[in-house]
Design an enzyme around this catalytic site. Structure first.
Site, PDB file in Angstrom:
ATOM      1  N   GLU A  18      -4.447   8.036  -2.716  1.00 49.61           N
ATOM      2  CA  GLU A  18      -5.077   6.693  -2.164  1.00 49.61           C
ATOM      3  C   GLU A  18      -5.469   5.736  -3.498  1.00 49.61           C
ATOM      4  O   GLU A  18      -5.247   4.601  -3.021  1.00 49.61           O
ATOM      5  CB  GLU A  18      -6.260   7.113  -1.285  1.00 49.61           C
ATOM      6  CG  GLU A  18      -6.754   5.780  -0.506  1.00 49.61           C
ATOM      7  CD  GLU A  18      -5.832   5.686   0.701  1.00 49.61           C
ATOM      8  OE1 GLU A  18      -4.820   6.494   0.952  1.00 49.61           O
ATOM      9  OE2 GLU A  18      -5.994   4.627   1.320  1.00 49.61           O
ATOM     10  N   HIS A  73       1.912   4.667  -2.657  1.00 52.15           N
ATOM     11  CA  HIS A  73       1.935   6.104  -2.572  1.00 52.15           C
ATOM     12  C   HIS A  73       3.427   6.712  -2.780  1.00 52.15           C
ATOM     13  O   HIS A  73       3.631   7.573  -3.491  1.00 52.15           O
ATOM     14  CB  HIS A  73       1.777   6.419  -0.944  1.00 52.15           C
ATOM     15  CG  HIS A  73       0.404   6.277  -0.377  1.00 52.15           C
ATOM     16  ND1 HIS A  73      -0.504   7.272  -1.030  1.00 52.15           N
ATOM     17  CD2 HIS A  73      -0.335   5.598   0.421  1.00 52.15           C
ATOM     18  CE1 HIS A  73      -1.666   6.867  -0.291  1.00 52.15           C
ATOM     19  NE2 HIS A  73      -1.534   6.014   0.441  1.00 52.15           N
ATOM     20  N   HIS A 101       0.762  -1.314   0.179  1.00 53.34           N
ATOM     21  CA  HIS A 101      -0.062   0.029  -0.085  1.00 53.34           C
ATOM     22  C   HIS A 101       0.902   1.213   0.101  1.00 53.34           C
ATOM     23  O   HIS A 101       0.706   2.204  -0.817  1.00 53.34           O
ATOM     24  CB  HIS A 101      -0.966   0.026   1.253  1.00 53.34           C
ATOM     25  CG  HIS A 101      -1.787   1.119   1.493  1.00 53.34           C
ATOM     26  ND1 HIS A 101      -3.087   1.040   0.966  1.00 53.34           N
ATOM     27  CD2 HIS A 101      -1.697   2.420   1.722  1.00 53.34           C
ATOM     28  CE1 HIS A 101      -3.728   2.311   1.354  1.00 53.34           C
ATOM     29  NE2 HIS A 101      -2.734   3.124   1.733  1.00 53.34           N
ATOM     30  N   GLU A 102       1.782   1.447   1.157  1.00 50.70           N
ATOM     31  CA  GLU A 102       2.663   2.479   1.041  1.00 50.70           C
ATOM     32  C   GLU A 102       3.479   2.494  -0.239  1.00 50.70           C
ATOM     33  O   GLU A 102       3.889   3.924  -0.557  1.00 50.70           O
ATOM     34  CB  GLU A 102       3.474   2.476   2.264  1.00 50.70           C
ATOM     35  CG  GLU A 102       2.686   2.404   3.858  1.00 50.70           C
ATOM     36  CD  GLU A 102       1.598   3.458   3.810  1.00 50.70           C
ATOM     37  OE1 GLU A 102       1.843   4.566   3.157  1.00 50.70           O
ATOM     38  OE2 GLU A 102       0.608   3.265   4.207  1.00 50.70           O
TER      39      GLU A 102
END
Lengths: 506, 506
Positions: free
Chosen positions: A292, A257, A253-254
């Site tokens: 996101e 980003h 997830h990160e």
């Protein structure tokens, strides 16, 4: 550099410094340093505000002519300056004081599971945020002014029908899933060595394309990504020895980003187009929702796909032979895509997460609009959880007190999580349409073509475009939930052997 | 807070931020971040200078009345402002540019062992530093103006006779030692696990009294200590698997620095009395020399003492049973106190270290005084090494090019290492005289009484006093090498079975 560029660069440097101070506070700082750090942050924040509100900065922005990009930067600076000027100094000061007090009281209230302790501060916080909305101005609902801080251009008018459609889709889909047998997922809670988890998570992040010559992975209580220009983009994860998914999917997830930030065009470094001037935050992504969309695209669309684990499960199994020796790819894929209603947002699966978000958005919008009183909030919360998730909330700690956001004065940020899901599917569908060979590359474990497409179409632009402009440029239309709904129906229909026609809401 | 305190607090916050940015760059930052970091540092430095030179700051300092401590803070601020005003902006700019270029060229010249590559830049650097000295002003020698940046009040007039006396003592003592058989120390280069080295070093630091609730230990290429107020004081060490002493004594050294910073009175946080306003550095210690006196006191007087290893060697041996199984306390104590002339300063032992320092001081003073031309520097260096250490310098890399200091524009900092040794022995002698029971406590491994005495007499005061004032308050006299010479004679006389009467220089 002209005067506007020079001043913007200085302001961006200060925002990067704020980010560094925050990164250090959350990953490295000894406990004793917190009071001094708060003062250092306050000093740099005040200096940044001073630079932003220096009349010479506004004048320099007015003189900008030339490229389209440069003019957009100037317009964004002027809009931020105008907004900052509209906020009374007294309100900024009161909000800052209340935030630090409210977060402290909230933490104690949550520990005691006692909403009554927190209610007076929340009442005051809602009041100040309504004042903030009035100061910032809005056309429709006061909540629009706050939404705009996180997702420029988004309004209640757009959001509500979108969320209504999602809820009308998700709730029946969830019910249908609950009627089916659940796959086993007990093995995710076996023992997984922390060092191996970290090493493997980082290796998978690098395989996606995260450049560790311009980044690093650390541990923190709450995972996050933060950048100090595209040249230094750091991520964190939380490692639990008895829960593999946390660090693994948290890192993916990160990484999404982080690749967004690393992909911003170098020319945008130290400009307004990598600065959130109202939030006093250095960031290259267009908005919270757009950001996101990328974390979720890489985590969910890629990282939780069948193709991904068909490729990478053997590596995972080799890393944890004891814990995963008796598990196969299919079982693992099913386990990490289990849908199961739960009380806590941050533990929710991909589908029920949206329901958690939508209930918060409904309630915070009503609070800001004066349609819901703080004293009625727990009952409204619990009713919504019952209606959407089918669960009884046993106490405030597992209900209305679970999130830090409201105590931190954040009203309007929650929608961006679900907006991110919607956008992720729109972007991904556009990528597959424009580059039909992408899926084959992904099936071979080649992520560079997808990363390249995303960089060309999204990442490189930084904050040049509003989220709506960007979405429209890339996909040809505004927010559209259909690709997301199709994806969910397809995925869970197959995983839970549903008759998907019945569940669809077209 | 009055206006002066408020402005001083803001400036100290900025200095702390500079320290944090530097700490991160040296311990955590990915390689790609360096250019952006340089810009962030430049922006914060410029803002700090602006705040310092704001006429309102000077005016606020002139209005200070009240406590003695507050008046000293104001005087120090006024002195720094006056000095800053005397330095032409053009000179500051040229120095900054030259420093970054010279460090780069120096690194390449050292790698190629070619002084000729570096000479033109050093010539320019000497010239700019002479201009700096003229701008700052001095009574005696221009070198005094530069010395004053690191050791306020120290002059060539004081320094030279002191150094003559040290050299007249050290060189014959070294010769006498060289005539004796050397103890074995090969076991220090056996294999020592990195994780164990780090854990043990930190445990010993904590045993001294280093508070890790307000600090932490990291790794870096060059060990250092740095503080962001007394509440957050960090140290680093360099761990080599085949060299135990590096991390071990390096950590004890930095621990001495760190306990000084942690011991500053809380009221001095965010004031001028924890700010080096000319160096743009947040620091609580009175001067570089005073700081070094504490690192050396804890590293050498305590950490290399027989009593210390009689207590702690069993713990060391238990940590590294393979490497130290056949070594006993006496052999270990002798090994870590071996005196052996070497070409490289940072690898030198306690005694020959001073000779390395003194040759640099002699040469840099002559360069700044115009008594030595840069082209004659290597020959002068090599002659001095031959005379003092008895060694032939085989190449510039192991000679005149070994240190970064001159390329970084640091002229006048070298003396503080040896001044630190001298002061350490003066302070330690005063402590033992005033608290005769201290030695017994140390022999029991109780470090709190010594730390308490040092905190009461030195640490708590921060930068309230000049080094000379502090030394005089605590020991009753100015710089006096006798306690240091007595210590060296006693220690090495016994270790090398010398007739110490013969070696003494009283």
């Amino acid at each position: 550099m002209n005067d506007f560029q020079r001043r913007s660069a200085e302001i961006n440097d200060l925002l990067c410094v704020l980010n560094i101070l925050n990164w250090d506070a959350r990953t490295q700082m000894p406990a004793g340093g917190s009071a001094a750090r708060a003062q250092q942050l306050a000093t740099i924040s005040a200096l940044t505000q001073e630079k932003l509100l220096d009349p010479a900065y506004e004048a320099s922005a007015r003189e900008v002519g030339g490229s389209d990009v440069e003019e957009r930067a100037a317009q964004q600076a002027l809009a931020a300056i105008a907004a900052l000027k509209r906020i009374p100094t007294q309100l900024t000061r009161e909000l800052a004081l209340l935030k630090s007090e409210a977060q402290e009281v909230w933490a104690r209230a949550r520990a005691a599971s006692d909403f009554g302790m927190f209610a007076p501060l929340l009442t005051r916080m809602v009041d100040l945020n309504r004042q903030l909305a009035e100061a910032l101005g809005y056309d429709g609902h006061p909540y629009d002014a706050l939404l705009n801080l996180y997702e420029p251009g988004l309004t209640v008018e757009t959001l509500l029908p979108l969320f209504d459609r999602l809820r009308a889709h998700h709730v029946p889909l969830l019910r249908a899933i609950q009627e089916q047998p659940q796959p086993r997922s007990d093995f995710l809670n076996r023992s997984y060595g922390a060092a191996e988890q970290k090493r493997l998570s980082l290796a998978l992040a690098q395989k996606f394309g995260y450049d560790t010559a311009r980044g690093r992975l650390d541990e923190s209580a709450h995972p996050f990504e933060i950048s100090f220009t595209r040249q230094d983009v750091r991520i964190t994860t939380r490692i639990q020895e008895n829960f593999l998914s946390g660090a693994l999917f948290g890192t993916l997830h990160e990484t999404g980003h982080a690749m967004y930030e690393q992909g911003v065009r170098p020319e945008l470094s130290r400009t307004v187009l990598t600065s959130d001037l109202l939030g006093l935050y250095a960031v290259g992504g267009a908005s919270y929702g757009t950001h996101e969309s990328q974390s979720r695209l890489w985590e969910n669309r890629i990282g939780r796909s069948r193709a991904y684990w068909e490729l990478h499960f053997p590596q995972l199994q080799a890393t944890f032979p004891e814990a995963l020796g008796d598990v196969d790819t299919a079982a693992f894929y099913r386990a990490v895509n289990t849908v199961r209603p739960s009380l806590i947002r941050v533990e929710a699966d991909e589908l029920t997460y949206d329901l958690h978000i939508m209930l918060r958005v409904e309630l915070e919008r009503a609070l800001i609009g004066g349609e819901l009183a703080v004293e009625d909030l727990p009952a409204a919360w619990n009713a919504r959880v019952k209606a959407d998730l089918g669960l009884e909330v046993p106490d405030d700690a597992r209900g209305v007190l679970q999130d830090i956001h409201w105590s931190a004065g954040m009203f309007g940020s929650f929608p961006t999580y679900t907006i991110g899901n919607v956008m992720a599917s729109q972007f991904y569908a556009a990528a597959l349409e424009q580059r039909p060979q992408l899926e084959e590359a992904l099936a071979r474990g080649e992520y560079a073509p997808l990363l390249g497409w995303l960089t060309d179409n999204i990442y490189q632009h930084g904050r040049t475009y509003t989220p709506h402009e960007l979405l429209t440029r890339v996909t040809g239309r505004g927010l559209d939930p259909q690709p997301y709904l199709d994806y969910l129906d397809g995925k869970y229909g197959e995983l839970y052997s549903l008759d998907t026609q019945e569940e669809q809401t077209r």
